[in-house]
Structures are given as structure tokens and as C-alpha cells.
Design a protein around this motif. Structure first.
Motif, PDB file in Angstrom:
ATOM      1  N   ASN A 130     -69.804 -64.453  60.015  1.00 26.85           N
ATOM      2  CA  ASN A 130     -70.584 -64.371  61.247  1.00 26.85           C
ATOM      3  C   ASN A 130     -70.141 -63.179  62.094  1.00 26.85           C
ATOM      4  N   GLU A 131     -68.833 -62.971  62.210  1.00 27.16           N
ATOM      5  CA  GLU A 131     -68.322 -61.835  62.972  1.00 27.16           C
ATOM      6  C   GLU A 131     -68.769 -60.513  62.361  1.00 27.16           C
ATOM      7  N   CYS A 132     -69.007 -60.519  61.062  1.00 20.22           N
ATOM      8  CA  CYS A 132     -69.451 -59.316  60.353  1.00 20.22           C
ATOM      9  C   CYS A 132     -70.972 -59.237  60.250  1.00 20.22           C
ATOM     10  N   ASN A 133     -71.673 -60.172  60.893  1.00 20.67           N
ATOM     11  CA  ASN A 133     -73.142 -60.256  60.824  1.00 20.67           C
ATOM     12  C   ASN A 133     -73.644 -60.374  59.392  1.00 20.67           C
ATOM     13  N   LEU A 134     -72.975 -61.215  58.599  1.00 19.90           N
ATOM     14  CA  LEU A 134     -73.348 -61.438  57.209  1.00 19.90           C
ATOM     15  C   LEU A 134     -73.796 -62.879  57.020  1.00 19.90           C
ATOM     16  N   ARG A 135     -74.455 -63.118  55.922  1.00 17.55           N
ATOM     17  CA  ARG A 135     -74.873 -64.470  55.544  1.00 17.55           C
ATOM     18  C   ARG A 135     -74.109 -64.902  54.318  1.00 17.55           C
ATOM     19  N   PRO A 136     -73.741 -66.142  54.144  1.00 12.83           N
ATOM     20  CA  PRO A 136     -73.924 -67.176  55.163  1.00 12.83           C
ATOM     21  C   PRO A 136     -73.067 -66.856  56.372  1.00 12.83           C
TER      22      PRO A 136
END
Length: 146
Positions: A130-136
């Protein structure tokens, strides 16, 4: 009665053949599924290895763990750079392997941690995508704290 005996024998033989064919089909299906699972887990291990076992994420988590909560909120340029390098490593992994890779890294590299420190590292590792703006965006069910 003699007429029914050959007919009964033929029916019993057909039942055995049908059962054997069905059993073989089920066995083949299971084998194929196991091969797919093995290939997927093998490719995730390979991705993790190619990303140096997420060593940048490990360093970032170690550093974060050693700081107090107030220090973590004010990140310096070195911390920001380390996080960006961790994000790069995660970005270079396939989406389906990210959480497995983080879990493996925590288990292997930070497995000596105990209690609150371990829970804190697991929580931070879960939130890294999330901090890296990735999924999941969060690795909940994929990450185990054992």
C-alpha cells in the motif's frame, strides 16, 4: 437363471471398467493441478531470488523497527530512498508473488524477532504494498506470523 449369469458378468465387468476410467481421470486432474501449483511457487521463489530476497525491504523494516513512532513519522531522505528501493523490488515482482515474497523475507531474515517487535514488523510488512501504491494493497491472509 443360466441366461442371467453371462449378462450379470458383462454388467459387472462394465462397472469395473467405468470405475477404473473415472479413477484414472481424477488422478490425472489432481496431478495436473499439483504441477501448476509447483510451477507457480517455483516461479515466485525465482522472482524473490531475482529481487535479492527483498533485501531493501528488509533493511527498511529493520530501520523502521529501531525507530520510535514519532521518528518514523518524520522520514529523512535516506529512509525515503530506502523505501523507494524496496518499492522498486516489490514492483519488479508479479502481483501474485509480492505477499509471498514479503512473508518469506520476514520469516527468513527477521524470524529471530519476538513478541511486540515481531508483530510490529509483520504489520509494517503487510502495509508495504500500500505504501508503494501496489496491489494487493495489503497482505493480510497471505502473511502468517508463525
Amino acid at each position: 437363471m443360466a441366461k442371467f449369469t453371462p449378462l450379470a458378468a458383462v454388467l459387472i465387468a462394465l462397472m469395473f471398467i467405468a470405475h477404473a476410467v473415472a479413477y484414472r481421470t481424477i488422478t490425472t486432474t489432481v496431478d495436473i493441478d499439483e504441477d501448476i501449483d509447483n510451477r507457480q511457487s517455483g516461479s515466485c521463489r525465482q522472482e524473490l531470488q531475482q529481487q535479492q530476497y527483498l533485501n531493501e525491504c528488509e533493511q527498511y523494516l529493520r530501520q523502521q523497527c529501531q525507530q520510535s513512532q514519532s521518528d518514523r513519522e518524520s522520514t529523512d531522505s535516506r529512509q525515503q530512498q530506502q523505501m523507494e528501493q524496496c518499492c522498486d523490488q516489490l514492483r519488479d515482482m508479479s502481483r501474485r508473488c509480492r505477499c509471498d515474497g514479503l512473508n518469506e523475507m520476514v520469516r527468513e531474515q527477521l524470524g529471530h524477532l519476538q513478541g511486540d517487535e515481531r508483530r510490529q514488523v509483520m504489520q509494517m510488512a503487510r502495509n508495504l504494498p500500500n505504501e508503494c501504491n501496489l496491489r494487493p494493497g495489503r497482505c493480510d491472509s497471505e502473511m502468517r506470523s508463525n
